[in-house]
Each structure stands twice: as C-alpha cells, then as structure tokens.
Design a protein around this motif. Structure first.
Motif, PDB file in Angstrom:
ATOM      1  N   PRO A   1       0.826  -1.206   0.000  1.00 59.78           N
ATOM      2  CA  PRO A   1       0.000   0.000   0.000  1.00 59.78           C
ATOM      3  C   PRO A   1       0.867   1.266   0.000  1.00 59.78           C
ATOM      4  O   PRO A   1       2.056   1.215   0.311  1.00 59.78           O
ATOM      5  CB  PRO A   1      -0.729  -0.100   1.343  1.00 59.78           C
ATOM      6  CG  PRO A   1       0.309  -0.686   2.256  1.00 59.78           C
ATOM      7  CD  PRO A   1       1.197  -1.579   1.393  1.00 59.78           C
TER       8      PRO A   1
ATOM      9  N   LYS B   1      -8.759   5.796  13.053  1.00 56.71           N
ATOM     10  CA  LYS B   1      -9.064   4.486  12.469  1.00 56.71           C
ATOM     11  C   LYS B   1      -9.800   3.574  13.454  1.00 56.71           C
ATOM     12  O   LYS B   1     -10.249   2.488  13.083  1.00 56.71           O
ATOM     13  CB  LYS B   1      -7.769   3.779  12.014  1.00 56.71           C
ATOM     14  CG  LYS B   1      -6.910   4.581  11.021  1.00 56.71           C
ATOM     15  CD  LYS B   1      -7.505   4.600   9.637  1.00 56.71           C
ATOM     16  CE  LYS B   1      -6.810   5.577   8.695  1.00 56.71           C
ATOM     17  NZ  LYS B   1      -5.516   5.152   8.219  1.00 56.71           N
TER      18      LYS B   1
ATOM     19  N   ILE C   1      -5.896   1.090   5.719  1.00 60.68           N
ATOM     20  CA  ILE C   1      -7.363   1.194   5.672  1.00 60.68           C
ATOM     21  C   ILE C   1      -7.771   2.661   5.721  1.00 60.68           C
ATOM     22  O   ILE C   1      -7.201   3.442   6.488  1.00 60.68           O
ATOM     23  CB  ILE C   1      -8.007   0.381   6.828  1.00 60.68           C
ATOM     24  CG1 ILE C   1      -9.544   0.403   6.722  1.00 60.68           C
ATOM     25  CG2 ILE C   1      -7.548   0.876   8.205  1.00 60.68           C
ATOM     26  CD1 ILE C   1     -10.231  -0.591   7.654  1.00 60.68           C
TER      27      ILE C   1
ATOM     28  N   GLY D   1       0.324   5.628   1.287  1.00 63.97           N
ATOM     29  CA  GLY D   1      -0.381   6.336   2.361  1.00 63.97           C
ATOM     30  C   GLY D   1       0.554   6.669   3.506  1.00 63.97           C
ATOM     31  O   GLY D   1       1.738   6.325   3.478  1.00 63.97           O
ATOM     32  N   ARG D   2      -0.011   7.330   4.517  1.00 61.63           N
ATOM     33  CA  ARG D   2       0.825   7.722   5.668  1.00 61.63           C
ATOM     34  C   ARG D   2       1.211   6.514   6.508  1.00 61.63           C
ATOM     35  O   ARG D   2       2.312   6.436   7.036  1.00 61.63           O
ATOM     36  CB  ARG D   2       0.067   8.715   6.557  1.00 61.63           C
ATOM     37  CG  ARG D   2       0.134  10.146   6.069  1.00 61.63           C
ATOM     38  CD  ARG D   2      -0.745  11.051   6.920  1.00 61.63           C
ATOM     39  NE  ARG D   2      -2.158  10.722   6.738  1.00 61.63           N
ATOM     40  CZ  ARG D   2      -2.911  11.186   5.730  1.00 61.63           C
ATOM     41  NH1 ARG D   2      -2.389  12.009   4.848  1.00 61.63           N
ATOM     42  NH2 ARG D   2      -4.172  10.840   5.609  1.00 61.63           N
ATOM     43  N   THR D   3       0.281   5.558   6.646  1.00 60.11           N
ATOM     44  CA  THR D   3       0.501   4.444   7.571  1.00 60.11           C
ATOM     45  C   THR D   3       1.776   3.639   7.280  1.00 60.11           C
ATOM     46  O   THR D   3       2.518   3.346   8.213  1.00 60.11           O
ATOM     47  CB  THR D   3      -0.727   3.502   7.561  1.00 60.11           C
ATOM     48  OG1 THR D   3      -1.898   4.297   7.652  1.00 60.11           O
ATOM     49  CG2 THR D   3      -0.664   2.510   8.698  1.00 60.11           C
ATOM     50  N   PRO D   4       2.044   3.252   6.018  1.00 54.66           N
ATOM     51  CA  PRO D   4       3.204   2.378   5.807  1.00 54.66           C
ATOM     52  C   PRO D   4       4.557   3.107   5.778  1.00 54.66           C
ATOM     53  O   PRO D   4       5.585   2.442   5.633  1.00 54.66           O
ATOM     54  CB  PRO D   4       2.913   1.730   4.449  1.00 54.66           C
ATOM     55  CG  PRO D   4       2.046   2.694   3.742  1.00 54.66           C
ATOM     56  CD  PRO D   4       1.257   3.405   4.783  1.00 54.66           C
TER      57      PRO D   4
ATOM     58  N   ASP E   1      -2.756   0.252  -5.912  1.00 55.31           N
ATOM     59  CA  ASP E   1      -3.536   1.227  -6.671  1.00 55.31           C
ATOM     60  C   ASP E   1      -2.678   2.364  -7.203  1.00 55.31           C
ATOM     61  O   ASP E   1      -1.529   2.534  -6.802  1.00 55.31           O
ATOM     62  CB  ASP E   1      -4.684   1.769  -5.796  1.00 55.31           C
ATOM     63  CG  ASP E   1      -4.258   2.020  -4.351  1.00 55.31           C
ATOM     64  OD1 ASP E   1      -3.055   2.192  -4.110  1.00 55.31           O
ATOM     65  OD2 ASP E   1      -5.126   2.037  -3.471  1.00 55.31           O
TER      66      ASP E   1
ATOM     67  N   HIS F   1     -12.260   1.722   3.382  1.00 54.21           N
ATOM     68  CA  HIS F   1     -11.785   1.230   2.083  1.00 54.21           C
ATOM     69  C   HIS F   1     -10.443   0.502   2.225  1.00 54.21           C
ATOM     70  O   HIS F   1      -9.656   0.790   3.123  1.00 54.21           O
ATOM     71  CB  HIS F   1     -11.732   2.346   1.026  1.00 54.21           C
ATOM     72  CG  HIS F   1     -10.642   3.358   1.195  1.00 54.21           C
ATOM     73  ND1 HIS F   1     -10.831   4.694   0.931  1.00 54.21           N
ATOM     74  CD2 HIS F   1      -9.345   3.243   1.570  1.00 54.21           C
ATOM     75  CE1 HIS F   1      -9.707   5.353   1.133  1.00 54.21           C
ATOM     76  NE2 HIS F   1      -8.788   4.492   1.523  1.00 54.21           N
ATOM     77  N   ILE F   2     -10.224  -0.455   1.351  1.00 53.48           N
ATOM     78  CA  ILE F   2      -8.906  -1.093   1.217  1.00 53.48           C
ATOM     79  C   ILE F   2      -8.526  -1.004  -0.262  1.00 53.48           C
ATOM     80  O   ILE F   2      -9.371  -1.191  -1.129  1.00 53.48           O
ATOM     81  CB  ILE F   2      -8.870  -2.558   1.743  1.00 53.48           C
ATOM     82  CG1 ILE F   2     -10.031  -3.387   1.203  1.00 53.48           C
ATOM     83  CG2 ILE F   2      -8.823  -2.576   3.255  1.00 53.48           C
ATOM     84  CD1 ILE F   2      -9.975  -4.864   1.615  1.00 53.48           C
ATOM     85  N   GLY F   3      -7.238  -0.744  -0.534  1.00 55.61           N
ATOM     86  CA  GLY F   3      -6.910  -0.307  -1.878  1.00 55.61           C
ATOM     87  C   GLY F   3      -7.802   0.902  -2.114  1.00 55.61           C
ATOM     88  O   GLY F   3      -8.028   1.705  -1.201  1.00 55.61           O
TER      89      GLY F   3
ATOM     90  N   TYR G   1       1.441   7.473  -6.920  1.00 53.55           N
ATOM     91  CA  TYR G   1       1.799   6.472  -5.918  1.00 53.55           C
ATOM     92  C   TYR G   1       3.121   5.783  -6.291  1.00 53.55           C
ATOM     93  O   TYR G   1       3.880   5.352  -5.423  1.00 53.55           O
ATOM     94  CB  TYR G   1       0.666   5.460  -5.768  1.00 53.55           C
ATOM     95  CG  TYR G   1      -0.449   5.910  -4.853  1.00 53.55           C
ATOM     96  CD1 TYR G   1      -0.292   7.017  -4.016  1.00 53.55           C
ATOM     97  CD2 TYR G   1      -1.639   5.221  -4.796  1.00 53.55           C
ATOM     98  CE1 TYR G   1      -1.310   7.416  -3.157  1.00 53.55           C
ATOM     99  CE2 TYR G   1      -2.667   5.608  -3.941  1.00 53.55           C
ATOM    100  CZ  TYR G   1      -2.494   6.710  -3.122  1.00 53.55           C
ATOM    101  OH  TYR G   1      -3.498   7.082  -2.269  1.00 53.55           O
TER     102      TYR G   1
HETATM  103  C1  F6R Z   1      -3.292   3.262  -0.764  1.00 55.83           C
HETATM  104  C2  F6R Z   1      -4.338   2.406  -0.183  1.00 55.83           C
HETATM  105  C3  F6R Z   1      -5.354   3.029   0.734  1.00 55.83           C
HETATM  106  C4  F6R Z   1      -4.716   3.487   2.055  1.00 55.83           C
HETATM  107  C5  F6R Z   1      -5.745   4.144   2.954  1.00 55.83           C
HETATM  108  C6  F6R Z   1      -5.146   4.650   4.255  1.00 55.83           C
HETATM  109  O1  F6R Z   1      -2.441   2.491  -1.559  1.00 55.83           O
HETATM  110  O2  F6R Z   1      -4.376   1.238  -0.460  1.00 55.83           O
HETATM  111  O3  F6R Z   1      -6.372   2.099   0.998  1.00 55.83           O
HETATM  112  O4  F6R Z   1      -4.146   2.392   2.688  1.00 55.83           O
HETATM  113  O5  F6R Z   1      -6.346   5.211   2.290  1.00 55.83           O
HETATM  114  O6  F6R Z   1      -4.286   5.713   4.005  1.00 55.83           O
HETATM  115  P1  F6R Z   1      -3.395   6.329   5.185  1.00 55.83           P
HETATM  116  O7  F6R Z   1      -2.370   5.312   5.530  1.00 55.83           O
HETATM  117  O8  F6R Z   1      -2.773   7.555   4.565  1.00 55.83           O
HETATM  118  O9  F6R Z   1      -4.318   6.633   6.309  1.00 55.83           O
END
Ligand code: F6R
Length: 248
Positions: A41, A209, A139, A43-46, A73, A144-146, A86
């Motif tokens: 993925p 979350k 997430i 996003g900020r989390t990874p 994605d 949503h995922i992806g 991305y």
């Molecule tokens: C992005 C993806 C999204 C993010 C989700 C959380 O490739 O798959 O589902 O994982 O939007 O994003 P963050 O980590 O920024 O909160």
C-alpha cells in the motif's frame, strides 16, 4: 492460519513498534522465500514500515533483491514520474532506498490509454508471478482497502474507480494540499484480487481508524465497509497501535 471469520489482532504500544514488528515479520517471510511476491500500500501508515525495511536492508539484515512487488492502486491520468503518483511515493519511500529495481516492480499505469486493458494486464501479471504471497494493507477511515470504496456493490477484479471526496481530501498532501487537484479516479486491485493473497496483514494506527477497525473486526460483512470482507480470509492479521485498537 485460522478459520474464516476470525481476524487475528495484534496491538503494539505505538506505531513505531508496530512498524518494526511487521518489518521483522516481512524479513522472516523473505528469508524463507527470497522470491516472495509482496502486495504493497501507499499512504501515511506504511511510511514507518518502509523506513524499518530500508533500515534492515542498510544493515545487511534483509535482502530484497529477489522479491517482486505489486502495489494496490494508482491515480488515473498521471504518469509514473508525476510528483503525486503512488509510483513516485513508492520510489521515494521504499524502492530506491531499498535498492528494489524496476524489473522487480509491477505497478498500475494510471496514464495508460486503455484503462480496462491496463487492469486486465495487471491481473495477468499477478497470476504470472504465481499470485501474491503477502499482501500488506492500510485502511481508509471509511473502511476502504486499496481504492475499493464503500458502495452498494464492490468490484472483484482490478478496475477503474471514482474516489470519494474524503479519499481525495486525505490524499491532498501529494497534490499541493489541494483536494481538487487530486485525480477524481484511480485504478485499484479489486476485492477478489486482494482476498486471493495467501496471507494478508492490515496495518492501522491512530484514533481516526479506531471506529472502523472495531467494525471490521467485530461487525457484520458489508459492502459499505469493504475491509469487513477480510473476515472471509483464512490468514489475515490486523496490526494496530493502541489508539487504533481503542474501540475494540
Ligand atoms: C493506498 C491504499 C489506501 C490506504 C488508505 C489509508 O495504496 O491502499 O487504501 O491504505 O487510504 O491511508 P493512510 O495510511 O494515509 O491513512
């Protein structure tokens, strides 16, 4: 491995500890299978997870030179070197610093002239790689995922999707803090593409979350909460910090 309907949950004191533990776990998978096929993925989390993986590579504790990667994605209509793409995010946070070469990376091409053909190509590339061994997920606060957004129906396979306003807002940082500059559409792996991975780890941190994590783990399966479908998978783990676990 466990039965469908049971999501394993592991909670760490903070997001750094969660990222470190997951990086070590991935290192274990790679040492067991150096040609591991990894789903990733953005996003900020990874970000911390990727920092930890790079740290292990730099210290010679992890060799990623034979893995293959598939990202979940990509935004529609922008090229791979666009600063908001991305692909660019992955190059900056993981691929370049960890020495992962272009030959190891499969990515959806948001600028492809024929998006349906591009989605089909991606599905075929995943199959040709032997399927995804370990799929890492983040997430969205809407579940949503992806880019499988909450809806009355979900798409099984890699597809073109219209992004929700909240998703565009949460990606604004990549586009000069302007949600309107975030592309309105994207290409994303579908629900079946994700659920066909042999093993899935969903990483989430922070209070924002907590509500959707509680529903994903304990609630019913609903297309309005795409991540709830993870309950159908036999090998899924949710890795959380305390804040994301606070409503469980
Ligand atoms: C992005 C993806 C999204 C993010 C989700 C959380 O490739 O798959 O589902 O994982 O939007 O994003 P963050 O980590 O920024 O909160």
């Amino acid at each position: 491995m466990h039965g469908p309907g049971e999501i394993r949950v592991t909670v760490f004191p903070n997001d750094r500890a969660a990222a470190r533990a997951l990086a070590k776990r991935i290192a274990g998978h790679v040492s067991a299978k150096p040609s591991l096929v990894l789903g990733l993925p953005t996003g900020r989390t990874p970000v911390r997870l990727y920092q930890e993986l790079v740290w292990l590579v730099e210290r010679g504790q992890l060799d990623l030179s034979r893995i293959r990667t598939f990202n979940l994605d990509e935004f529609l209509g922008i090229a791979r070197d666009h600063p908001g793409s991305y692909r660019r995010f992955m190059e900056d946070h993981l691929f370049k610093p960890a020495g992962i070469s272009d030959e190891q990376v499969e990515f959806l091409n948001g600028a492809a002239a024929d998006s349906a053909a591009e989605c089909e190509r991606y599905e075929e590339a995943i199959a040709a790689a032997g399927g995804i061994d370990v799929q890492i997920l983040g997430i969205g606060t809407n579940g949503h995922i992806g880019f499988n957004e909450p809806a009355r129906e979900l798409q099984a396979r890699t597809h073109r999707v219209r992004l929700k306003p909240e998703t565009r807002r949460s990606n604004a940082a990549l586009f000069g803090s302007d949600p309107n500059a975030v592309p309105g559409e994207a290409l994303s792996m579908g629900m079946a593409t994700i659920l066909q991975a042999r093993s899935i780890v969903l990483l989430a941190s922070g209070k924002s979350k907590a509500g959707c994590i509680a529903r994903v783990v304990n609630g019913p399966i609903a297309t309005r909460l795409p991540a709830s479908f993870l309950q159908l998978h036999h090998d899924v783990e949710v890795v959380l910090d305390e804040a994301a676990a606070s409503k469980l």
